[in-house]
Every structure is written in C-alpha cells, then in structure tokens.
Design a protein around this motif. Sequence first.
Motif, PDB file in Angstrom:
ATOM      1  N   ALA A  61       0.942  -1.314  -0.002  1.00 55.79           N
ATOM      2  CA  ALA A  61       0.321   0.159   0.368  1.00 55.79           C
ATOM      3  C   ALA A  61       0.872   1.366  -0.210  1.00 55.79           C
ATOM      4  N   GLN A  62       2.156   1.185   0.268  1.00 63.22           N
ATOM      5  CA  GLN A  62       2.714   1.923   0.688  1.00 63.22           C
ATOM      6  C   GLN A  62       3.762   2.045  -1.414  1.00 63.22           C
ATOM      7  N   GLY A  63       3.635   1.586  -1.813  1.00 57.14           N
ATOM      8  CA  GLY A  63       4.634   1.239  -2.604  1.00 57.14           C
ATOM      9  C   GLY A  63       6.249   0.787  -2.243  1.00 57.14           C
ATOM     10  N   LYS A  64       5.870  -0.074  -1.413  1.00 58.20           N
ATOM     11  CA  LYS A  64       7.474   0.057  -1.280  1.00 58.20           C
ATOM     12  C   LYS A  64       8.113  -1.352  -1.801  1.00 58.20           C
ATOM     13  N   LEU A  65       6.927  -1.638  -2.455  1.00 55.80           N
ATOM     14  CA  LEU A  65       7.507  -3.374  -3.421  1.00 55.80           C
ATOM     15  C   LEU A  65       7.910  -2.893  -5.052  1.00 55.80           C
ATOM     16  N   ALA A  66       7.318  -1.711  -5.433  1.00 56.86           N
ATOM     17  CA  ALA A  66       7.312  -1.293  -6.447  1.00 56.86           C
ATOM     18  C   ALA A  66       8.328  -1.432  -7.200  1.00 56.86           C
ATOM     19  N   ASP A  67       8.776  -1.348  -8.588  1.00 56.89           N
ATOM     20  CA  ASP A  67      10.607  -1.428  -9.424  1.00 56.89           C
ATOM     21  C   ASP A  67      11.779  -1.912  -8.795  1.00 56.89           C
ATOM     22  N   LYS A  68      11.356  -2.964  -8.092  1.00 57.09           N
ATOM     23  CA  LYS A  68      11.984  -4.116  -7.787  1.00 57.09           C
ATOM     24  C   LYS A  68      11.746  -5.568  -9.205  1.00 57.09           C
ATOM     25  N   VAL A  69      13.264  -5.978  -9.272  1.00 58.48           N
ATOM     26  CA  VAL A  69      13.701  -6.489  -9.754  1.00 58.48           C
ATOM     27  C   VAL A  69      12.887  -7.920  -9.368  1.00 58.48           C
ATOM     28  N   TYR A  70      12.521  -8.831  -9.991  1.00 52.45           N
ATOM     29  CA  TYR A  70      11.863 -10.288  -9.291  1.00 52.45           C
ATOM     30  C   TYR A  70      12.384 -11.585  -9.993  1.00 52.45           C
ATOM     31  N   ALA A  71      12.265 -12.376  -9.872  1.00 50.80           N
ATOM     32  CA  ALA A  71      12.518 -14.140 -10.460  1.00 50.80           C
ATOM     33  C   ALA A  71      11.966 -14.881  -9.197  1.00 50.80           C
ATOM     34  N   ALA A  72      12.219 -15.946  -9.330  1.00 54.93           N
ATOM     35  CA  ALA A  72      12.250 -17.488  -8.923  1.00 54.93           C
ATOM     36  C   ALA A  72      12.366 -18.553  -9.079  1.00 54.93           C
ATOM     37  N   PHE A  73      12.807 -19.035  -8.387  1.00 56.42           N
ATOM     38  CA  PHE A  73      12.617 -21.177  -8.656  1.00 56.42           C
ATOM     39  C   PHE A  73      11.641 -21.918  -7.813  1.00 56.42           C
ATOM     40  N   THR A  74      11.576 -22.545  -8.059  1.00 56.59           N
ATOM     41  CA  THR A  74      10.286 -23.947  -7.403  1.00 56.59           C
ATOM     42  C   THR A  74      10.941 -24.838  -7.447  1.00 56.59           C
ATOM     43  N   SER A  75      10.468 -25.794  -6.758  1.00 55.25           N
ATOM     44  CA  SER A  75      10.295 -27.532  -7.031  1.00 55.25           C
ATOM     45  C   SER A  75       9.425 -28.432  -6.268  1.00 55.25           C
ATOM     46  N   SER A  76       9.637 -29.592  -7.320  1.00 59.70           N
ATOM     47  CA  SER A  76       8.562 -30.648  -7.192  1.00 59.70           C
ATOM     48  C   SER A  76       9.211 -31.904  -7.799  1.00 59.70           C
ATOM     49  N   GLN A  77       8.070 -32.712  -7.164  1.00 60.04           N
ATOM     50  CA  GLN A  77       8.956 -34.238  -6.690  1.00 60.04           C
ATOM     51  C   GLN A  77       9.060 -34.998  -8.224  1.00 60.04           C
ATOM     52  N   THR A  78       8.253 -34.673  -9.540  1.00 57.43           N
ATOM     53  CA  THR A  78       7.628 -35.212 -10.477  1.00 57.43           C
ATOM     54  C   THR A  78       8.471 -33.924 -11.412  1.00 57.43           C
ATOM     55  N   GLU A  79       9.148 -34.130 -12.694  1.00 61.01           N
ATOM     56  CA  GLU A  79       9.528 -33.148 -14.060  1.00 61.01           C
ATOM     57  C   GLU A  79       8.382 -32.673 -14.377  1.00 61.01           C
ATOM     58  N   HIS A  80       6.539 -32.894 -14.131  1.00 64.80           N
ATOM     59  CA  HIS A  80       5.501 -32.228 -15.110  1.00 64.80           C
ATOM     60  C   HIS A  80       4.242 -32.284 -13.562  1.00 64.80           C
ATOM     61  N   GLY A  81       5.080 -31.383 -12.477  1.00 70.75           N
ATOM     62  CA  GLY A  81       4.605 -31.494 -11.087  1.00 70.75           C
ATOM     63  C   GLY A  81       3.796 -29.929 -11.002  1.00 70.75           C
ATOM     64  N   GLY A  82       3.597 -29.002 -12.138  1.00 75.03           N
ATOM     65  CA  GLY A  82       3.259 -28.229 -11.849  1.00 75.03           C
ATOM     66  C   GLY A  82       4.275 -26.897 -11.461  1.00 75.03           C
ATOM     67  N   GLN A  83       5.806 -26.795 -11.993  1.00 83.25           N
ATOM     68  CA  GLN A  83       6.652 -26.275 -11.532  1.00 83.25           C
ATOM     69  C   GLN A  83       6.697 -24.941 -12.429  1.00 83.25           C
ATOM     70  N   GLU A  84       5.903 -24.692 -14.021  1.00 84.08           N
ATOM     71  CA  GLU A  84       5.349 -23.530 -14.696  1.00 84.08           C
ATOM     72  C   GLU A  84       4.450 -22.752 -13.609  1.00 84.08           C
ATOM     73  N   THR A  85       3.176 -23.723 -13.271  1.00 84.45           N
ATOM     74  CA  THR A  85       1.593 -22.863 -12.913  1.00 84.45           C
ATOM     75  C   THR A  85       2.606 -22.395 -11.283  1.00 84.45           C
ATOM     76  N   GLY A 134       4.120  -3.504  -8.805  1.00 86.33           N
ATOM     77  CA  GLY A 134       4.547  -3.024  -9.237  1.00 86.33           C
ATOM     78  C   GLY A 134       5.823  -3.578  -9.879  1.00 86.33           C
ATOM     79  N   GLY A 135       6.127  -5.374  -9.651  1.00 92.49           N
ATOM     80  CA  GLY A 135       7.496  -5.081  -9.597  1.00 92.49           C
ATOM     81  C   GLY A 135       7.904  -5.404 -11.106  1.00 92.49           C
ATOM     82  N   ILE A 136       9.597  -5.745 -11.439  1.00 98.51           N
ATOM     83  CA  ILE A 136       9.711  -5.413 -12.664  1.00 98.51           C
ATOM     84  C   ILE A 136      10.182  -7.083 -13.117  1.00 98.51           C
ATOM     85  N   ILE A 137       9.356  -8.206 -13.700  1.00 92.97           N
ATOM     86  CA  ILE A 137       9.700  -9.256 -13.370  1.00 92.97           C
ATOM     87  C   ILE A 137      10.453  -9.469 -15.217  1.00 92.97           C
ATOM     88  N   VAL A 138      11.899 -10.455 -13.964  1.00100.03           N
ATOM     89  CA  VAL A 138      13.043 -11.019 -15.173  1.00100.03           C
ATOM     90  C   VAL A 138      13.464 -12.383 -15.525  1.00100.03           C
TER      91      VAL A 138
END
Length: 198
Positions: free
Chosen positions: A104-128, A141-145
């Motif tokens: 609400a204060q805008g303190k999460l905006a305009d930062k670069v963001y990315a992510a990683f994940t893991s699952s037990q199986t190859e098609h275990g929902g990683q992309e979703t 309001g993040g900049i997704i990279v």
Amino acid sequence: MSKLSVIYYSATGHGAKMAQRVAAAAEAAGAETRVRHIAETRDPESFRENEAWLANYEATKDLPAATGEDIVWADAVIFGTPTRFGSPASQFRTFIDTLGGLWAQGKLADKVYAAFTSSQTEHGGQETTLLALYISLMHFGGIIVPPGYTDGVKFADGNPYGVGHVTGPENKNGLSEATNNALDHLATRVVSVADRLN
C-alpha cells in the motif's frame, strides 16, 4: 552494486540448497546478498514422520526469518517455493499475505523479481507455480526478469519462467548440474538487469 534478497520457503531442504546457490552466483556477479528463509507455519508434530522435513526445520528454525524489510532493503528479489498442487506452498503464500502494508505504501514496486521452484516430478506444476507467484509480483508493480532462453543452459533445464528442480529419487541428495547452471544464470541475469536499472 545491487542488493539482492533471496527469500525462500523450503520444507525438505531442496529450496535451501537452491537459495544458497543463487546467493553464491549473485555474489560472484558483484551483488550484496541477503538470504532469508520463510518461517515454517506448520506444527512440527504434523511432519515429525518426514525425516527430511524435520531435519530441514531443525537446521533453519533459528536462522533469521524473512520479513518485508528484506524486500524493502533490496534492489532485486529472487523468491523460492516448492510447488504444492501447481501453486506456491501455503507457507510462502502466508508470507506474501503479510506484505499488504508495504504494498500500500508502494515499497514493493520498481524492484527486479524472479523465482525458482521444485517439485517431486518433472511435470509437477513448476511452471504454474512460477506463473502464480508472478501474478502477485505484478500486483506489487515489480519488474519481472525471467531467464527465458537467454542462455544455452536454459535448453537443458527447459524452464523459461524461472528455475525448476525435480526432487525425485535421482536428485534426493542434491541439485543436478542442469539446475545449478540454471540457478547461476538466473542470479547473474537478475543482478545484471538490477545493475542497469540502478
């Protein structure tokens, strides 16, 4: 020099290993890093029979837990969460839900963001899982990279949205070479973009 927070939830330790790899690669790329785990919200009695989960809980319970200030401090944030039925884990979602005031204060905006994940199986929902996580970051309001296919290593791990690790029996004790290479590339790319924006 950009500041990078690596904020992750890990039940059985794979996410913790991924976070450490990301932080090491980011530091090698010149970033100041901060690694924070998301505190467990489940009662340890509920997973006492799961040796890996209990061991990871015991190893991390006294480490500094992530707060919203770790995001405010950073120029870039790489999040990590296991996939749970194709979405981020509830522990991760609980952390995200604490960030409303900063949002609400805008303190999460305009930062670069990315992510990683893991699952037990190859098609275990990683992309979703990654896409669901990125929806929240769009609200910030993040900049997704994402890594996309910006390096040949991405054709080995095959995930253009972030990094996904398969934790199945063949990888139960560590990260695969493809995962390590993909994590290194993700961290380097995020730091490079953050440096250009600073």
